[in-house]
Design a protein around this motif. Structure first.
Motif: not given
Length: 865
Positions: A486-511
């Motif tokens: 949830v963000f706000s600026m100059d009197g307005i509020s809005f939100f952005v939804d993102k899925p929870v993900q699994y993040k890892y670093v692969d030796p070949v593919r990177g992040e």
């Protein structure tokens, strides 16, 4: 039962052999039509991306492209419409491509549909379009739309199409195919037939009125057109009403739409659809079908500006023009205040029920975040969350510009319920990382991750069963856990939804980002999918019934746990044993059940495994296996299913032979050979030598192997000598006569396949050479052996059959002449070569008894005296 513990990864035999809605639609459509990235949420849009999206913000026109399968879409036209014309663009594929063929692995059916779904989404990320589906199942090749609509639930599929049209509300609908034989496939023609009906039905309040009570509105698109395309090479019809060049170059992207289309098309890797990045003109032509004709522009007569939303829209359009004119490509953050002012102006005339109001609200929110350089993610360092177990989520933030946007709150949703929230109320320092971690226990009873169309068994062979209206049309399931920022600026509020993900670093593919999957504490599998209980030697001596292996993986740690291991048929237990185990998370436990005595008194047809554990005073049973499909070009796929074993009790006689196999494009035939009691060896390019081949009586070549391995043609002389010296070369179907740019070399005689195939799995089979050994030794083959087949009889036959090949069978689909190139053989020296385009690669994994009897004969064919 014998219990063993192992730390080896849990696999089943199939995997082992695989070596190679208005607001709903505005916010949940998985696409790259906006600025968010589907699978790599760390990738922020460039300043050029933002500028193009600002220009798209001023366009309120939409197009829905419609066809039958993944890879049916026009990959050059879609990016042209989405990025050049800046229309909101989507592709509606009626099916997920489940019944197709697979060039990259052994997955078939549901598994292949899951792969092709993700390949479509990957293509949409490239071309900037959205993706939708109906509940139709791709049951295999069909030669007429009448057959297709007889198998699909016509009203069900039509209802889904109408739902998507009413929810998405396209100004123009474009068909890929004509509604007749020129479409080249019954599914293709059916998509056109149904689209004509759906175009009218979406505008009729008396059709599917229940949709109108669930948020959809009656909608009539301005026109329905056909993007001229057919498979028989005939010229475009004379009544073409519109043409334009879709191959133009976009200097901001540094590519033409032919080049972008080639990149998108190449994501259909399972279909071998790699394509060049085309340069130059690409003429697209269209034929009018219904609605208002167009002669100059596909959007002719459609108001694609903000004035379609009224007087406030005119003001908004002028504000967007100013934002575009003042955009500083080196400092996108300078546009944030203007976007906030624009957002306020949009809110003055709030129309949440209007598709365009909801869509543009979302686009402005995304632009504010993108221009501010605000990065936010919610990730875990584990791929799986287990019900009843602890899960930690890392929240990471960075505001990479000086834009004065504030992060107010982070909320975690578990499905639609709030799991927790965290108040922040802070303007982050520029380019400074902020991170925190929240840990919690996944509530027992939380539904495990599952593609929504696989949550229930199919009600019929033509459509998936989906109960939740909100899921229909969606390309994929919503994530169990999603973070709301949830963000706000100059009197307005809005939100952005993102899925929870699994993040890892692969030796070949990177992040790497992958989906987070919620799974059960125990997953169960069997070590085989078919059990033959009446195997006989050539002396009619019955071979012992092989024991059934059960594996289960524990995803929890629980010492001294009572465990019950059982085999079931339906709801009835047929064997069980009790033990106590110190369960460790990640450990795999194996058990072997001797079922030989079981078949003295009964003949179960389908067997499944069940593991019951008792923890914390509660008893829980588990029957599902977690299938994992991984390829680098798409996200990892996980889904649950009950691992059933099909029992074949019909007598099958086998002859001792030494068999080798050459893996092709991917199939499960090797498991069938082993189920017949053979020890199987595998051949590669390096091991195909005259000396090595002397060890074997028969060599089986996997499906389409000659189309993907040029070395098979290069070593054709070696195979010919193997045949000449008494060996039997068994070649499963080819799709073309080419390997790359070269002609396939196969066998000692001229050989070529055609496009002839028999798609009706119950087509009558006629015996042309009823006394031939392949139909008599060691098993007498008759028409009963062709009962219970699935999907199709044969793929690409040799047609016509040329001497010295002998045709053993003939068959045909309804209304067509008989063909005889599905099962052919020829003698050469002391040995034989046999080409099998019969769809045994589908029948054997499905446990069709006659397919096993026939394949036992093919393997047993004796050399020539």
């Amino acid at each position: 039962m014998l219990m063993l513990r192992s730390q080896w990864p849990m696999v089943n035999s199939q995997w082992l052999r695989s070596i190679c809605f208005l607001l709903l639609f505005a916010t949940l459509s998985l696409s790259k039509g906006g600025l968010t990235s589907l699978n790599a949420q760390s990738q922020s849009p460039s300043s050029t991306d933002i500028f193009l999206q600002l220009k798209k913000l001023n366009v309120l026109g939409s197009v829905l492209y419609l066809a039958a399968h993944p890879d049916d879409e026009n990959n050059s036209l879609l990016p042209y419409l989405a990025k050049e014309k800046k229309y909101r663009t989507a592709y509606l594929s009626l099916t997920r491509g489940d019944g197709g063929q697979n060039l990259i692995g052994s997955e078939q059916g549901i598994d292949l549909g899951l792969i092709r779904t993700q390949e479509l989404l990957a293509a949409r990320k490239i071309d900037g379009s959205e993706q939708y589906f109906t509940r139709a199942y791709e049951f295999g090749f069909s030669k007429s739309y009448e057959e297709t609509l007889g198998i699909w639930n016509r009203e069900k599929v039509l209802s889904d199409m109408v739902w998507v049209i009413r929810s998405y509300q396209p100004d123009v609908i474009i068909n890929r195919f004509p509604p007749d034989a020129r479409a080249g496939h019954g599914h293709h023609a059916a998509s056109a037939v149904l689209s004509i009906e759906a175009y009218k039905a979406a505008a009729d309040p008396n059709r599917f009125p229940e949709q109108l009570k669930n948020g959809a509105s009656v909608w009539k698109a301005k026109r329905l057109v056909w993007n001229n395309f057919n498979f028989n090479g005939t010229p475009a019809p004379n009544d073409v009403t519109l043409k334009f060049d879709a191959g133009v170059y976009n200097p901001l992207l540094g590519k033409s739409y032919g080049e972008i289309g080639g990149e998108a098309r190449s994501m259909h890797k399972s279909q071998g659809e790699g394509r060049p990045r085309r340069k130059g003109a690409i003429e697209e032509s269209f034929q009018f079908i219904d609605g208002e004709p167009a002669n100059e522009d596909i959007m002719e007569g459609v108001n694609t500006g903000w004035s379609r939303l009224g007087t406030n829209g005119v003001i908004i359009s002028s504000m967007i023009d100013n934002l575009i004119a003042q955009y500083n490509i080196e400092h996108p953050e300078y546009s944030v205040k203007g976007l906030i002012t624009l957002y306020k102006q949009l809110q003055k005339d709030s129309k949440p029920a209007d598709v365009w109001w909801a869509q543009k609200k979302k686009e402005i929110e995304e632009l504010i975040i993108a221009c501010s350089g605000f990065f936010a993610e919610a990730v875990t360092d584990v791929e799986y969350g287990v019900t009843g177990e602890k899960l930690s989520i890392n929240f990471n933030f960075n505001k990479r510009t000086a834009a004065p946007i504030q992060l107010d709150q982070t909320i975690l949703f578990a499905n639609d319920l709030i799991a927790f929230d965290s108040t922040i109320n802070k303007v982050l320092s520029t380019n400074t990382n902020l991170s925190f971690t929240k840990s919690f226990t996944i509530r027992k009873g939380t539904p495990f991750s599952q593609p929504y169309w696989l949550r229930k068994p199919m009600a019929d062979m033509g459509t998936f069963s989906v109960d939740d209206r909100r899921d229909i049309g969606m390309p994929d399931s919503k994530s169990t856990y999603r973070a709301r920022f949830v963000f706000s600026m100059d009197g307005i509020s809005f939100f952005v939804d993102k899925p929870v993900q699994y993040k890892y670093v692969d030796p070949v593919r990177g992040e790497v980002y992958q989906p987070l999957n919620i799974i059960t504490p125990i997953v169960v599998s069997l070590n085989q999918n078919v059990l033959l209980t009446h195997l006989l030697t050539d002396k009619k001596k019955k071979l012992p019934i092989q024991p059934i292996g059960i594996q289960f993986k524990s995803n929890i740690t629980a010492p001294n746990t009572p465990v019950k291991i059982a085999l079931k048929e339906g709801g009835n237990y047929i064997t069980s044993s009790d033990t106590s185990l110190n369960l460790e998370a990640g450990a795999v436990y194996s058990s072997v059940a001797d079922v030989s005595k079981l078949f003295l008194a009964a003949t179960p047809k389908n067997i499944s495994a069940e593991i019951t554990i008792q923890t914390g005073g509660q008893q829980s049973s588990y029957e599902s296996y977690l299938k994992v499909i991984k390829y680098d070009h798409i996200p990892a796929i996980n889904y649950f299913y009950k691992d059933n074993l099909s029992v074949i009790s019909e007598p099958i006689i086998t002859i001792p032979k030494k068999i080798a196999y050459i893996i092709g494009a991917g199939d499960l035939v090797p498991e069938a050979i082993e189920a017949l009691g053979y020890n199987l060896n595998y051949l590669t390019e390096a091991t195909v030598t005259d000396e090595e081949l002397k060890k074997y009586d028969a060599i089986v070549v996997g499906i389409r192997a000659h189309n993907i391995y040029e070395w098979l043609s290069n070593k054709n002389d070696i195979f010919n000598r193997f045949i000449q010296n008494g060996g039997h070369l068994i070649v499963q179907y080819l799709k073309t006569n080419q390997v790359g740019n070269k002609r396939v070399k196969l066998g000692p005689f001229p050989f070529a396949i055609s496009g002839t195939r028999v798609t009706e799995e119950n087509a009558a089979v006629n015996f042309l050479l009823p006394q031939h050994p392949l139909l008599n030794y060691p098993n007498k083959i008759d028409t009963k052996d062709f009962e219970g087949w699935i999907q199709e009889r044969s793929t690409y036959q040799m047609e016509p059959v040329t001497a010295p090949y002998d045709a053993l069978l003939s068959m045909n689909d309804k209304g067509e002449k008989a063909t005889n190139g599905s099962f052919i053989t020829a003698k050469y020296g002391k040995g034989n070569i046999t080409y099998v385009s019969l769809a045994l690669f589908r029948q054997l994994p499905a446990g069709v008894p006659g397919a096993y009897r026939l394949f036992a004969n093919i393997l047993a064919l004796p050399s020539n005296k």
